[in-house]
Design a protein around this motif. Structure first.
Motif, PDB file in Angstrom:
ATOM      1  N   GLY A 230       0.864  -1.201   0.047  1.00  0.00           N
ATOM      2  CA  GLY A 230      -0.052  -0.014   0.154  1.00  0.00           C
ATOM      3  C   GLY A 230       0.765   1.337  -0.075  1.00  0.00           C
ATOM      4  O   GLY A 230       0.533   2.419   0.293  1.00  0.00           O
ATOM      5  N   ILE A 231       2.196   1.247  -0.456  1.00  0.00           N
ATOM      6  CA  ILE A 231       2.977   2.468  -0.397  1.00  0.00           C
ATOM      7  C   ILE A 231       2.997   2.932  -1.630  1.00  0.00           C
ATOM      8  O   ILE A 231       3.123   2.353  -2.895  1.00  0.00           O
ATOM      9  N   SER A 232       2.561   4.383  -1.986  1.00  0.00           N
ATOM     10  CA  SER A 232       2.393   4.890  -3.244  1.00  0.00           C
ATOM     11  C   SER A 232       3.604   5.049  -3.951  1.00  0.00           C
ATOM     12  O   SER A 232       4.709   5.059  -3.294  1.00  0.00           O
ATOM     13  N   ARG A 233       3.545   5.060  -5.144  1.00  0.00           N
ATOM     14  CA  ARG A 233       4.782   5.107  -6.238  1.00  0.00           C
ATOM     15  C   ARG A 233       5.519   6.649  -5.890  1.00  0.00           C
ATOM     16  O   ARG A 233       6.557   6.654  -5.865  1.00  0.00           O
ATOM     17  N   GLU A 234       4.542   7.623  -5.619  1.00  0.00           N
ATOM     18  CA  GLU A 234       4.953   8.959  -5.644  1.00  0.00           C
ATOM     19  C   GLU A 234       6.010   9.042  -4.245  1.00  0.00           C
ATOM     20  O   GLU A 234       6.892   9.591  -4.333  1.00  0.00           O
ATOM     21  N   SER A 235       5.448   8.448  -3.066  1.00  0.00           N
ATOM     22  CA  SER A 235       6.277   8.622  -1.938  1.00  0.00           C
ATOM     23  C   SER A 235       7.731   7.929  -2.319  1.00  0.00           C
ATOM     24  O   SER A 235       8.588   8.335  -1.546  1.00  0.00           O
ATOM     25  N   VAL A 236       7.531   6.658  -2.947  1.00  0.00           N
ATOM     26  CA  VAL A 236       8.994   6.152  -3.229  1.00  0.00           C
ATOM     27  C   VAL A 236       9.988   6.796  -4.010  1.00  0.00           C
ATOM     28  O   VAL A 236      10.881   7.223  -3.794  1.00  0.00           O
ATOM     29  N   ILE A 237       9.309   7.502  -5.071  1.00  0.00           N
ATOM     30  CA  ILE A 237      10.292   8.307  -5.790  1.00  0.00           C
ATOM     31  C   ILE A 237      10.542   9.517  -5.117  1.00  0.00           C
ATOM     32  O   ILE A 237      11.845   9.899  -5.393  1.00  0.00           O
ATOM     33  N   ASP A 238       9.958  10.220  -4.268  1.00  0.00           N
ATOM     34  CA  ASP A 238      10.468  11.479  -3.372  1.00  0.00           C
ATOM     35  C   ASP A 238      11.558  10.946  -2.461  1.00  0.00           C
ATOM     36  O   ASP A 238      12.561  11.688  -2.541  1.00  0.00           O
ATOM     37  N   ALA A 239      11.534   9.679  -1.884  1.00  0.00           N
ATOM     38  CA  ALA A 239      12.390   9.298  -0.990  1.00  0.00           C
ATOM     39  C   ALA A 239      13.575   8.770  -1.929  1.00  0.00           C
ATOM     40  O   ALA A 239      14.688   8.909  -1.247  1.00  0.00           O
TER      41      ALA A 239
ATOM     42  N   VAL B 197      14.036   1.395  -0.928  1.00  0.00           N
ATOM     43  CA  VAL B 197      12.917   0.366  -1.038  1.00  0.00           C
ATOM     44  C   VAL B 197      12.664  -0.438   0.291  1.00  0.00           C
ATOM     45  O   VAL B 197      11.788  -0.932   0.693  1.00  0.00           O
ATOM     46  N   MET B 198      13.913  -0.890   0.736  1.00  0.00           N
ATOM     47  CA  MET B 198      13.971  -1.649   1.824  1.00  0.00           C
ATOM     48  C   MET B 198      13.441  -0.879   3.331  1.00  0.00           C
ATOM     49  O   MET B 198      12.704  -1.270   4.036  1.00  0.00           O
ATOM     50  N   GLN B 199      13.868   0.348   3.250  1.00  0.00           N
ATOM     51  CA  GLN B 199      13.665   1.389   4.226  1.00  0.00           C
ATOM     52  C   GLN B 199      11.772   1.585   4.095  1.00  0.00           C
ATOM     53  O   GLN B 199      11.171   1.592   5.011  1.00  0.00           O
ATOM     54  N   LYS B 200      11.349   1.886   3.016  1.00  0.00           N
ATOM     55  CA  LYS B 200       9.834   2.078   2.933  1.00  0.00           C
ATOM     56  C   LYS B 200       9.072   0.652   3.005  1.00  0.00           C
ATOM     57  O   LYS B 200       8.025   0.964   3.859  1.00  0.00           O
ATOM     58  N   VAL B 201       9.629  -0.497   2.943  1.00  0.00           N
ATOM     59  CA  VAL B 201       8.963  -1.844   3.328  1.00  0.00           C
ATOM     60  C   VAL B 201       9.144  -1.661   4.898  1.00  0.00           C
ATOM     61  O   VAL B 201       7.792  -2.005   5.326  1.00  0.00           O
ATOM     62  N   ARG B 202      10.122  -1.272   5.537  1.00  0.00           N
ATOM     63  CA  ARG B 202      10.272  -1.464   7.110  1.00  0.00           C
ATOM     64  C   ARG B 202       8.966  -0.420   7.829  1.00  0.00           C
ATOM     65  O   ARG B 202       8.358  -0.661   8.498  1.00  0.00           O
ATOM     66  N   GLU B 203       9.147   0.821   6.794  1.00  0.00           N
ATOM     67  CA  GLU B 203       8.047   1.696   7.468  1.00  0.00           C
ATOM     68  C   GLU B 203       6.620   1.248   7.115  1.00  0.00           C
ATOM     69  O   GLU B 203       5.838   1.666   8.216  1.00  0.00           O
ATOM     70  N   ALA B 204       6.495   0.728   6.177  1.00  0.00           N
ATOM     71  CA  ALA B 204       4.863   0.370   5.847  1.00  0.00           C
ATOM     72  C   ALA B 204       4.704  -0.875   6.799  1.00  0.00           C
ATOM     73  O   ALA B 204       3.604  -0.889   7.407  1.00  0.00           O
ATOM     74  N   GLU B 205       5.647  -1.892   7.141  1.00  0.00           N
ATOM     75  CA  GLU B 205       5.494  -2.863   8.016  1.00  0.00           C
ATOM     76  C   GLU B 205       5.090  -2.462   9.475  1.00  0.00           C
ATOM     77  O   GLU B 205       4.062  -2.777  10.133  1.00  0.00           O
ATOM     78  N   ARG B 206       5.893  -1.268   9.876  1.00  0.00           N
ATOM     79  CA  ARG B 206       5.777  -0.627  11.245  1.00  0.00           C
ATOM     80  C   ARG B 206       4.248  -0.121  11.274  1.00  0.00           C
ATOM     81  O   ARG B 206       3.671  -0.157  12.249  1.00  0.00           O
ATOM     82  N   ALA B 207       4.033   0.759  10.299  1.00  0.00           N
ATOM     83  CA  ALA B 207       2.540   1.558  10.356  1.00  0.00           C
ATOM     84  C   ALA B 207       1.766   0.370  10.289  1.00  0.00           C
ATOM     85  O   ALA B 207       0.623   0.836  11.270  1.00  0.00           O
ATOM     86  N   SER B 208       1.727  -0.735   9.680  1.00  0.00           N
ATOM     87  CA  SER B 208       0.629  -1.747   9.521  1.00  0.00           C
ATOM     88  C   SER B 208       0.565  -2.445  11.014  1.00  0.00           C
ATOM     89  O   SER B 208      -0.506  -2.707  11.450  1.00  0.00           O
ATOM     90  N   ILE B 209       1.560  -2.726  11.854  1.00  0.00           N
ATOM     91  CA  ILE B 209       1.883  -3.266  13.032  1.00  0.00           C
ATOM     92  C   ILE B 209       0.982  -2.280  13.991  1.00  0.00           C
ATOM     93  O   ILE B 209       0.111  -2.652  14.844  1.00  0.00           O
ATOM     94  N   ILE B 210       1.263  -1.029  13.918  1.00  0.00           N
ATOM     95  CA  ILE B 210       0.745  -0.090  14.788  1.00  0.00           C
ATOM     96  C   ILE B 210      -0.590   0.137  14.568  1.00  0.00           C
ATOM     97  O   ILE B 210      -1.508   0.265  15.481  1.00  0.00           O
TER      98      ILE B 210
END
Length: 368
Positions: free
Chosen positions: A21-30, A147-160
């Protein structure tokens, strides 16, 4: 210049969008931020402001140096720096709050307007930087890290999100490990901690053993997501009864107050909204079945659903009842000798019990 594998990049964008559920735009910005930092580290000068723009359609990356438009009201020019006394007094130094002009970060307003006629103060003017052919390896590494950082952030947000909604509920997991008295519990998608002070005294756990506990709260810290559990909290007892007593789950019977000495004894004050429903009987169940299930979960902790007062061994019931009511309770015999006293004073209230001529307690149930 095309420095990234476009096919792999777009595949990663699609997977992150679909699976996390991570948007394409947020990955491009990061990714732009990471590439700019990598370029500055490898080729930049101290103080430079570097921007990177990634074209996801072609894989091209453009690097530009940004400068902020300033004038003499915002910065001290080199000429002014040279005119300053070698040791200016404190009053002079304190009056000038302007920053020092840095040619890598700043551009004077008159110079900026030679490039852009309508340039304004604090505006950002950018200049193209030289393309580096050997930057491809660095760019690929930066992209992988983003990409790895975004995956970790998404996983953390999902758990929270998932466990945050379950705060105050009973969760089930398996003992993972012990560390300095704390118990780590595997909840599936996350690992929770059952601190020593939240455990029931005397309980022992084996690795892999199933354990139930109250999910107290979920916090996000620098080390990740922190999920705190409790088996000693009074609300854990309430939630266990809710699972066994339909009258509580429906809201007909309510727990008005509850106190515990975890692992030893607990007292609960209950109330029924329906005159036809006995609140004490509802919690105890036929032949004590319901309260027995809860007692078993708590390792034999005795549970009293009280509407009257009994002293208890060593004054234990008196202490619990004092905490339950917020009163100071002083129990004396008919001859005036003190039998038991609570150690908590919340109100100037004294209850005197005639222990020599006790009447049968009304509607009191105790698990055995």
């Amino acid at each position: 210049m095309s420095l990234l594998d476009l096919k792999s990049l777009n595949s990663a964008f699609e997977e992150l969008q679909r699976e996390r559920g991570i948007s394409r735009e947020s990955v491009i910005d990061a990714l732009g931020t990471a590439l700019a930092a990598a370029y500055r580290r490898e080729y930049g000068k101290r103080g430079q402001i570097i921007r990177a723009t990634l074209n996801p359609e072609t894989g091209d990356i453009e690097f530009r140096q940004a400068k902020i438009v300033v004038d003499k009201t915002l910065v001290r020019t080199p000429e002014e720096e040279g005119d300053l006394p070698a040791a200016p007094d404190a009053a002079q130094a304190g009056d000038d709050h302007r920053s020092r002009f840095n040619p890598e970060q700043h551009i004077m307003l008159e110079d900026a307007r030679r490039i852009k006629k309508d340039a304004q103060l604090d505006e950002e003017i950018s200049f193209p930087l030289e393309a580096k052919e050997d930057f491809g390896r660095i760019a690929a590494q930066a992209a992988k890290q983003v990409v790895m950082q975004k995956v970790r952030e998404a996983e953390r947000a999902s758990i929270i999100s998932e466990f945050g909604e379950r705060e105050g509920q009973v969760v089930t997991g398996h003992v993972q490990r012990f560390e300095r008295g704390n118990l780590y519990v595997d909840l599936g998608r996350a690992t929770a901690i059952l601190p020593y002070e939240e455990q029931i005294p005397g309980e022992r756990y084996r690795q892999g053993e199933r354990v139930r506990a109250l999910l107290l709260h979920v916090d996000e810290g620098v080390r990740g997501t922190f999920i705190r559990l409790s088996r000693s909290h009074p609300k854990f007892l309430t939630k266990l009864f809710e699972a066994e007593v339909p009258e509580m789950a429906s809201g007909v019977v309510e727990v008005k107050a509850i106190v515990r000495e975890p692992g030893s004894r607990a007292k609960i004050a209950v109330f029924s909204k329906d005159d036809h429903v006995d609140p004490v009987g509802a919690l105890v169940g036929q032949r004590g079945v319901r309260v027995a299930v809860v007692t078993s979960e708590l390792g034999g902790e005795k549970i009293d659903v009280v509407e009257s007062l009994a002293i208890g061994r060593g004054g234990q019931n008196v202490r619990l009842a004092a905490r339950l009511t917020g009163w100071k309770i002083d129990i004396r015999s008919a001859g005036g000798t003190q039998v038991a006293e609570s150690d908590k004073v919340e109100d100037d209230v004294k209850i005197v019990a005639e222990t020599m001529e006790k009447k049968p307690a009304e509607k009191t149930e105790e698990s055995t």
